[in-house]
Design a protein around this motif. Structure first.
Motif, short mmCIF file in Angstrom:
data_model
loop_
_atom_site.label_atom_id
_atom_site.label_comp_id
_atom_site.label_asym_id
_atom_site.label_seq_id
_atom_site.Cartn_x
_atom_site.Cartn_y
_atom_site.Cartn_z
N PHE A 198 0.83 -1.21 0.00
CA PHE A 198 0.00 0.00 0.00
C PHE A 198 0.86 1.26 0.00
N LYS A 199 1.92 1.25 0.80
CA LYS A 199 2.76 2.45 0.93
C LYS A 199 3.65 2.68 -0.28
N SER A 200 4.01 1.63 -0.99
CA SER A 200 4.99 1.77 -2.08
C SER A 200 4.41 2.44 -3.32
N GLN A 201 3.13 2.19 -3.60
CA GLN A 201 2.46 2.78 -4.76
C GLN A 201 3.09 2.39 -6.10
N THR A 202 3.84 1.29 -6.13
CA THR A 202 4.43 0.82 -7.39
C THR A 202 3.69 -0.38 -7.94
N GLY A 203 2.76 -0.94 -7.18
CA GLY A 203 1.99 -2.07 -7.66
C GLY A 203 2.60 -3.42 -7.39
N ALA A 204 3.81 -3.45 -6.80
CA ALA A 204 4.46 -4.73 -6.52
C ALA A 204 5.48 -4.58 -5.41
N VAL A 205 5.63 -5.62 -4.63
CA VAL A 205 6.64 -5.69 -3.57
C VAL A 205 7.46 -6.95 -3.80
N ALA A 206 8.76 -6.81 -3.85
CA ALA A 206 9.64 -7.97 -4.02
C ALA A 206 9.71 -8.77 -2.73
N VAL A 207 9.88 -10.08 -2.87
CA VAL A 207 10.05 -10.97 -1.72
C VAL A 207 11.47 -11.52 -1.76
N ILE A 208 12.21 -11.29 -0.68
CA ILE A 208 13.62 -11.64 -0.62
C ILE A 208 13.85 -12.70 0.46
N ASP A 209 14.69 -13.66 0.15
CA ASP A 209 15.10 -14.64 1.17
C ASP A 209 16.07 -13.96 2.13
N ARG A 210 15.77 -14.02 3.43
CA ARG A 210 16.58 -13.28 4.41
C ARG A 210 18.02 -13.80 4.48
N GLN A 211 18.20 -15.09 4.27
CA GLN A 211 19.54 -15.67 4.40
C GLN A 211 20.39 -15.42 3.16
N THR A 212 19.86 -15.72 2.00
CA THR A 212 20.63 -15.61 0.75
C THR A 212 20.53 -14.25 0.09
N ARG A 213 19.52 -13.46 0.50
CA ARG A 213 19.23 -12.15 -0.11
C ARG A 213 18.83 -12.28 -1.58
N MET A 214 18.42 -13.46 -1.97
CA MET A 214 17.99 -13.69 -3.35
C MET A 214 16.51 -13.38 -3.52
N LEU A 215 16.15 -12.96 -4.71
CA LEU A 215 14.74 -12.71 -5.04
C LEU A 215 14.02 -14.04 -5.21
N ILE A 216 12.92 -14.23 -4.47
CA ILE A 216 12.19 -15.49 -4.55
C ILE A 216 10.74 -15.31 -5.00
N GLY A 217 10.29 -14.07 -5.18
CA GLY A 217 8.92 -13.87 -5.62
C GLY A 217 8.48 -12.43 -5.48
N SER A 218 7.18 -12.22 -5.55
CA SER A 218 6.62 -10.87 -5.40
C SER A 218 5.17 -10.97 -4.96
N VAL A 219 4.71 -9.92 -4.31
CA VAL A 219 3.29 -9.74 -4.00
C VAL A 219 2.85 -8.50 -4.74
N ARG A 220 1.80 -8.64 -5.57
CA ARG A 220 1.37 -7.56 -6.46
C ARG A 220 -0.05 -7.12 -6.13
N ASN A 221 -0.40 -5.94 -6.64
CA ASN A 221 -1.77 -5.49 -6.49
C ASN A 221 -2.75 -6.53 -7.01
N GLY A 222 -2.38 -7.20 -8.09
CA GLY A 222 -3.27 -8.18 -8.69
C GLY A 222 -3.49 -9.42 -7.85
N ASP A 223 -2.71 -9.58 -6.78
CA ASP A 223 -2.87 -10.76 -5.90
C ASP A 223 -3.79 -10.48 -4.71
N VAL A 224 -4.19 -9.24 -4.53
CA VAL A 224 -4.97 -8.86 -3.36
C VAL A 224 -6.34 -9.54 -3.33
N TYR A 225 -6.87 -9.90 -4.50
CA TYR A 225 -8.19 -10.53 -4.55
C TYR A 225 -8.22 -11.83 -3.74
N LEU A 226 -7.05 -12.45 -3.52
CA LEU A 226 -6.99 -13.70 -2.77
C LEU A 226 -7.46 -13.53 -1.33
N LEU A 227 -7.45 -12.30 -0.82
CA LEU A 227 -7.95 -12.05 0.53
C LEU A 227 -9.45 -12.28 0.61
#
Length: 422
Positions: free
Chosen positions: A254-283
Motif C-alpha cells: 500500500f505504501k509503495s504505490q508501485t503495484g508490486a513488492v519484491a520478496v527476498i530470502d533473508r539468508q541468501t538475499r535472493m529474489l524469490i517472488g513478489s506480492v502484487r496489487n493483482g494478488d490482493v483478490y486472494l484475501l
C-alpha cells in the motif's frame, strides 16, 4: 497480429519517410521527432484489437467502499470508471464527461485495511478491534466508518485515478502522452456518440504495439540500448523478507504505490517472488488467508497459488495484444505466479525487457544481478516513458480532441515544443 508487413505500422513508416525526409531534410537525424510523427499516425482502433475484450462496469460516486469492493469482486473486474451522480456535496468536475475518475479493486482493499488498522503494525495498538473470525467483508461491516465511505468522497485522495479518455480514432501518440503525464495503468476509450466508456487501452497493449515497430530505426534507436544506460523513475524497489507476514507485505504494498513488492530470502538475499496489487483478490477468495494474514509468512503465501498454469505458447503467439485486456480481470490465468518473478539484468536491452514483460503479461520486471540479488524494478510505465520524448514537430498541432487532451494534461505547444506544467 504482426502489422509491420503491409499493415498499419508499415503504412505509417512509409508516410513518415515521405514527410520527414522529403519535406524536412534538415531534420533527417532527429529520431525523436520522427518517432513521434510515426506514433501519431497509428490509430488505436486498427492496431489494438483487444480494446473491447473486457466488459466495462461502472461505479457511482454514491456507492460505498464496501459495495464497490463486493461489486468489482463479483464482476471479476480489475477496476471501474466512476460515474458522476452530481452529488451537491461533490465539486462539479471540469471534464466534459459523465465520469470523474477510475478506481481499482486492489487499491480499495488495501486502503480499507490501512484505515481499519488491520495491518500488522497498527494491530499492536488496536488488537481489540479484531476477533480472529469472519472475512474481509465482515471487517468492513464492523468498521462502518470505512466500509460506508462513499466512493465519491475519495475523489481528492491519491487513490483516485483521473479520467483522461481517448476515442477509437485517436492515435498511439495520444495514449503515450496521457500515460507519461499521469500515473494511470489504463486509458479509457469512449464512444464519440454517447461519451460512454466502451473499453480500455492497457499499458500491456501499448507495449505489445510498440514491439511491432521492432526493426524500425526510430524504435531500435531507443530499444536496443542496455537497461544500464537508462535512468528510470522507480530505481529503488520496496521489498519484504520471506519470513515476514502477509500483513507486513500488504502494508508495504500500500505504501509503495508501485503495484508490486519484491520478496527476498533473508539468508541468501535472493529474489524469490513478489506480492502484487493483482494478488490482493486472494484475501476475498480465501477467508483463511485473510484471517491468518498476521501468521502466514509471505513465502508461504506466494507458494500457495495453484490457479495459474503456464499458458499455451501457441495461444500467446497468436493472440498477442488480444490477451492484454485480461489484465483487467481479477482472476487472470495469464499472470505469472507469485513465486516466479519476471527478471532482467542491467546488461539486457530495453527491447529484451519489453519482450519479457509482453510474453509473461507482467506489469513489471525486477532487475537482478547474476546471483539473483535485487537491483531495482522496471514498470511498464517506465518503459513507455522512453518512447514519449518532450520535443515534437511544429507541424503537429493535433486539432480537435488532441488540443483538448493537451489542455487536460496541462500541456501546450510553444514553438514546436511540447511544454507541460509540472
Amino acid at each position: 497480429m504482426k502489422l509491420l508487413e503491409g499493415g498499419v505500422l508499415k503504412e505509417a513508416e512509409e508516410t513518415i519517410k515521405a514527410d520527414h525526409v522529403g519535406n524536412n531534410p534538415e531534420t533527417d537525424s532527429d529520431s525523436a521527432t520522427a518517432l513521434q510523427l510515426f506514433l501519431d499516425r497509428i490509430p488505436i482502433n486498427n492496431s489494438i484489437p483487444g480494446i473491447k475484450n473486457s466488459p466495462v462496469v461502472e461505479l457511482k460516486t454514491g456507492d460505498t467502499v464496501k459495495d464497490a469492493i463486493e461489486f468489482l469482486y463479483s464482476k471479476n473486474a480489475f477496476g471501474a470508471p466512476i460515474v458522476d451522480v452530481l452529488d451537491p456535496e461533490i465539486p462539479l468536475t471540469r471534464f466534459p464527461y459523465r465520469y470523474i475518475g477510475f478506481l481499482d479493486f486492489a487499491t480499495l482493499v488495501l486502503w480499507s485495511l490501512q484505515v481499519c488498522m488491520c495491518v500488522y503494525y497498527a494491530l499492536l495498538q488496536n488488537a481489540s478491534k479484531e476477533t480472529g473470525k469472519g472475512n474481509f467483508v465482515s471487517l468492513l461491516e464492523k468498521n462502518p466508518e470505512t466500509g460506508h465511505t462513499k466512493v465519491g468522497e475519495l475523489a481528492k485522495s491519491f487513490l483516485w485515478n483521473p479520467f483522461f479518455p481517448v476515442r477509437l480514432d485517436d492515435t498511439l501518440f495520444h495514449v503515450l502522452l496521457l500515460i507519461s503525464k499521469h500515473r494511470i495503468r489504463v486509458v479509457p476509450v469512449i464512444e464519440q456518440s454517447n461519451l460512454k466508456v466502451t473499453g480500455f487501452v492497457t499499458q500491456n497493449a501499448v507495449i505489445q504495439l510498440l514491439l511491432q515497430s521492432d526493426g524500425l530505426t526510430w524504435f531500435d534507436s531507443i530499444a536496443e540500448k542496455p537497461l544500464s544506460e537508462f535512468r528510470f523513475e522507480n530505481e529503488s524497489v520496496s521489498f519484504v523478507y520471506g519470513d515476514e507476514s502477509i500483513a507486513d507485505a500488504l502494508h508495504v504494498l500500500f505504501k509503495s504505490q508501485t503495484g508490486a513488492v519484491a520478496v527476498i530470502d533473508r539468508q541468501t538475499r535472493m529474489l524469490i517472488g513478489s506480492v502484487r496489487n493483482g494478488d490482493v483478490y486472494l484475501l476475498l477468495e480465501n477467508d483463511k488467508i485473510f484471517r491468518d494474514r498476521k501468521v502466514v509468512t509471505v513465502e508461504e503465501f506466494i507458494r500457495i497459488e495453484t490457479s495459474n498454469q503456464d499458458p499455451d505458447p501457441t495461444i500467446e503467439r497468436d493472440m498477442g495484444a488480444l490477451l492484454s485486456a485480461g489484465v483487467l480481470q481479477l482472476r487472470n490465468k495469464y499472470r505469472p505466479r507469485m513465486d516466479s518473478p519476471v527478471t532482467n539484468k542491467k546488461t539486457d536491452t530495453l527491447k529484451e525487457a519489453m519482450k519479457n514483460v509482453a510474453r509473461t503479461k507482467s506489469d513489471f520486471c525486477f532487475q537482478v544481478d547474476d546471483s539473483q540479488h535485487l537491483l531495482g524494478i522496471l514498470t511498464l510505465r517506465d518503459i513507455i516513458l522512453q518512447f514519449s520524448p518532450p520535443s515534437m514537430n511544429s507541424n503537429i498541432d493535433g486539432g480537435g480532441f488532441f488540443e483538448t487532451t493537451l489542455d487536460l494534461t496541462g500541456c501546450q505547444i510553444k514553438g514546436g515544443t511540447l511544454v507541460c506544467d509540472h
